[in-house]
Motif scaffolding. Structure first.
Motif, PDB file in Angstrom:
ATOM      1  N   ILE A 220      -1.758   1.106  -5.093  1.00 15.62           N
ATOM      2  CA  ILE A 220      -1.687  -0.308  -4.319  1.00 15.62           C
ATOM      3  C   ILE A 220      -1.129  -1.323  -5.222  1.00 15.62           C
ATOM      4  O   ILE A 220      -1.565  -1.314  -6.560  1.00 15.62           O
ATOM      5  CB  ILE A 220      -2.896  -0.687  -3.733  1.00 15.62           C
TER       6      ILE A 220
ATOM      7  N   GLU B 251       1.022  -1.151   0.015  1.00 13.06           N
ATOM      8  CA  GLU B 251      -0.052  -0.027  -0.118  1.00 13.06           C
ATOM      9  C   GLU B 251       0.961   1.386   0.076  1.00 13.06           C
ATOM     10  O   GLU B 251       1.747   1.375   0.916  1.00 13.06           O
ATOM     11  CB  GLU B 251      -0.820  -0.289   1.280  1.00 13.06           C
TER      12      GLU B 251
ATOM     13  N   GLU C 175       1.458   5.639  -1.007  1.00 14.10           N
ATOM     14  CA  GLU C 175       0.946   6.889  -0.950  1.00 14.10           C
ATOM     15  C   GLU C 175       0.053   7.073  -2.286  1.00 14.10           C
ATOM     16  O   GLU C 175      -0.912   7.916  -2.047  1.00 14.10           O
ATOM     17  CB  GLU C 175       2.015   7.939  -1.042  1.00 14.10           C
TER      18      GLU C 175
ATOM     19  N   LYS D 165      -6.541   4.644  -4.203  1.00 13.82           N
ATOM     20  CA  LYS D 165      -6.031   4.365  -2.625  1.00 13.82           C
ATOM     21  C   LYS D 165      -7.074   3.526  -2.115  1.00 13.82           C
ATOM     22  O   LYS D 165      -6.916   2.957  -1.118  1.00 13.82           O
ATOM     23  CB  LYS D 165      -5.712   5.649  -2.022  1.00 13.82           C
ATOM     24  N   ASN D 166      -8.374   3.567  -2.498  1.00 16.11           N
ATOM     25  CA  ASN D 166      -9.365   2.912  -1.578  1.00 16.11           C
ATOM     26  C   ASN D 166     -10.065   1.880  -2.294  1.00 16.11           C
ATOM     27  O   ASN D 166     -10.987   1.270  -2.224  1.00 16.11           O
ATOM     28  CB  ASN D 166     -10.450   4.133  -1.479  1.00 16.11           C
TER      29      ASN D 166
ATOM     30  N   THR E 109      -4.144   2.811  -8.980  1.00 16.56           N
ATOM     31  CA  THR E 109      -3.636   3.976  -8.584  1.00 16.56           C
ATOM     32  C   THR E 109      -4.728   4.425  -7.518  1.00 16.56           C
ATOM     33  O   THR E 109      -4.601   5.675  -7.163  1.00 16.56           O
ATOM     34  CB  THR E 109      -3.291   4.951  -9.616  1.00 16.56           C
TER      35      THR E 109
END
Lengths: 125, 319, 175
Positions: free
Chosen positions: A84, A79, A81, A103-104, A101
């Motif tokens: 993932i 994970e 910045e 993040k969630n 790309t």
């Protein structure tokens, strides 16, 4: 290692992964000793190096898991910045690497990648 | 026979001096004054052009490009030097001279190296080393050791004994120290032992090194001064195939970096001068030495004493 | 506790894992994977990330022994592993098709480190009659302005690994 026919099928499997799961930006299949088998992507990533690095990460994961007597290493999640990356075995010889790309999107990425790996397993065994 | 040298590079000069004693061994040499001239050096070439009609010169080069009557091929090999000396000893004093060549600017004779042999110098021809330097296929028997078969063409020595060059036993040491009077030799061809499956094969270098190291006993090769000749190691010896101890490894480490006399090497390393001399002789005979009278840079070490003590503690643990 | 690290690098199959095993007091932790492609004809497994061994010194400090992967495609692991190394051991498999090129690859890559830390070269699987003469390796290093120790070694022999460490120690003493 694989016939052209199998590689085409594997490639189709990756296309399917990208179609089924919008957040996936790229996916690749590499041999455990670091050679690219096939890849699909929406962006413009340098995936050749990721294939080799994915194999190093997977082998470290296998070593750590075995050292701790935790059975088989199913997957490794990185994970970051800005995205993932997931590394997982398809079988003993090949590794699936997929990335997003968003993040969630960990849940989606993991679920779809696992399914993809399972589907592809029959092709590479 | 008195042979001096002109325009030879330091390495060649010292190697020639060391080889000459061995090559002359057993030959009846006539009274001659000769000069060995390196005609590949600008100075040597000029000298040759000027004096080859007047003096008895031996051309020294990779090829006999001046069509010299007396020629010694580079690099110096004992067998070739020996056959040249033999030829010289068989001919009369007045030699035929090659066709006159135009004289160029005059060059004074500046260099002449008399061959002086101190009493305690190491003469390889009196030991097993001399036999190896002959580059002849031969079978050796000495000091109750199993026969040793030398095949220079294959750069190998063969014997039934499994030798660990890291830990020589006393029998092996005795063999390597053997004097020429204790050595029996028989001629040999590769076919004589081609079918033998009981032989261990070693590089000749391992034996040449071991015999020199063991038989030197602190005596220095001819032509080298303990406190004047500055020497440098061209490269690290391959200790994995050579008799050695930790002192030799320490000597190699300093000798590849600094041009020093043998005496200053002993002083700096606190290694006995005899050990330094034995090591030098072995390096010289295996052509690892460069005579270099330039002053070495004495830059500060890039390593700290702490790093050294860490390495020493690693070794303590492993040894 | 200090970080004391020795790094073994070099071509695939040169014996890095074996050399570490020869002196490590713990079973070597390796990241071996099955070779699949062309490499499979030379070796059944290869190191994908690193090898790791340990030796406890008398003062309680640990010597950490790291091995890099040999293939060029794993080059990204090399700077990670070499960081902070006290010494470097380069192993070259003499039986490879281009051992001098192999040596050149590692010398070029680690050149900055070689200028700062003691380095030794071990040539493994040497055959007296085949492969380059040891002199050819020295000649290559001389061209590169280096005078490193080069030993023909058997990576299985503890004595041979000790010899390389003895050379590193002497280099540090007399640099």
């Amino acid at each position: 290692m694989f016939s052209q026919q199998v590689i085409t099928q594997l490639s189709n499997g990756l296309k399917q992964l990208l179609e089924n799961c919008d957040p996936v930006d790229a996916a690749l299949i590499a041999t455990v000793d670091g050679h690219m088998v096939t890849m699909e992507q929406r962006g413009n990533y340098l995936l050749e190096r990721l294939a080799t690095m994915g194999c190093s990460i997977m082998s470290l994961g296998d070593t750590i898991t075995s050292e701790l007597k935790m059975g088989i290493c199913n997957n490794i999640i990185s994970e970051n910045e800005l995205g993932i990356i997931i590394f997982m075995h398809i079988n003993d010889d090949v590794v699936l690497v997929s990335l997003t790309t968003q993040k969630n999107a960990l849940g989606m990425l993991l679920t779809h990648s696992k399914k993809c790996a399972q589907d592809l397993k029959t092709l590479v065994n | 026979m008195n042979i001096s040298t002109y325009a030879l590079e330091n390495d060649d000069k010292f190697f020639f001096i060391a080889m000459l004693t061995m090559a002359a061994n057993g030959l009846e040499l006539s009274e001659k004054d000769l000069i060995l001239v390196d005609i590949e050096q600008a100075e040597g070439k000029k000298f040759w052009l000027k004096y080859h009609t007047e003096k008895q010169l031996i051309a020294f080069a990779y090829e006999n490009m001046v069509d010299a009557t007396w020629f010694l091929e580079k690099p110096i090999q004992l067998a070739k030097l020996k056959s040249l000396l033999k030829l010289l000893s068989q001919t009369s004093n007045k030699q035929p001279i090659v066709e006159p060549t135009p004289i160029v600017e005059s060059t004074p004779i500046v260099e002449s190296t008399p061959i002086v042999k101190p009493n305690d110098s190491f003469d390889p021809s009196l030991f097993l080393t001399g036999v190896f330097l002959k580059h002849e296929a031969i079978c050796i028997k000495a000091a109750n050791f199993a026969p040793l078969y030398i095949l220079p063409e294959q750069n190998s020595c063969l014997t039934t004994v499994d030798i660990n060059f890291r830990h020589l036993n006393s029998e092996q040491k005795q063999f390597f120290e053997a004097e020429i009077s204790q050595i029996e030799t028989e001629s040999l061809t590769a076919d004589d032992i081609a079918t033998r499956s009981d032989l261990y094969k070693y590089p000749i270098e391992s034996f040449l090194w071991a015999t020199t190291l063991c038989s030197s006993k602190g005596s220095l090769l001819n032509g080298i001064s303990v406190d004047e000749t500055k020497i440098l190691l061209k490269q690290w010896p391959d200790f994995s195939i050579l008799v050695h101890d930790i002192a030799h490894i320490r000597l190699a480490a300093i000798m590849v970096r600094r041009s020093l006399t043998l005496k200053s090497l002993a002083d700096r390393t606190q290694i006995p001068i005899e050990t330094v001399v034995n090591f030098f002789n072995a390096c010289f005979i295996t052509q690892l030495i460069e005579i270099n009278n330039n002053i070495s840079d004495e830059n500060e070490s890039i390593y700290s004493s702490e790093q050294h003590s860490i390495f020493k503690s690693i070794l303590n643990k492993l040894e | 506790m200090k970080e004391i690290k020795l790094v073994f690098t070099g071509s695939m199959g040169a014996g890095k894992t074996t050399a570490i095993s020869a002196i490590s007091e713990i079973p070597v932790i390796n990241t071996d994977v099955r070779t699949i492609g062309e490499d499979a004809q030379y070796k059944k497994t290869t190191t994908a990330a690193m090898d790791y061994g340990e030796l406890t010194l008398d003062d309680g400090n640990k010597l950490r022994l790291y091995g890099t992967p040999g293939q060029e495609r794993f080059q990204y692991m090399w700077p990670i592993i070499i960081k902070g190394a006290l010494g470097l051991i380069i192993l070259v498999d003499d039986a490879n098709s281009h051992p001098l090129k192999d040596l050149a690859l590692f010398i070029n890559y680690f050149r900055d480190h070689i200028n700062k830390i003691p380095t030794v070269v071990g040539i493994t699987r040497r055959d007296l009659e085949q492969g380059p003469n040891i002199q050819e390796y020295h000649d290559y290093l001389h061209k590169e302005g280096l005078k490193l120790p080069i030993f023909s070694i058997d990576a299985r022999q503890r004595d041979n690994i000790i010899l390389m460490i003895q050379a590193l120690t002497a280099m540090v003493e007399f640099n």
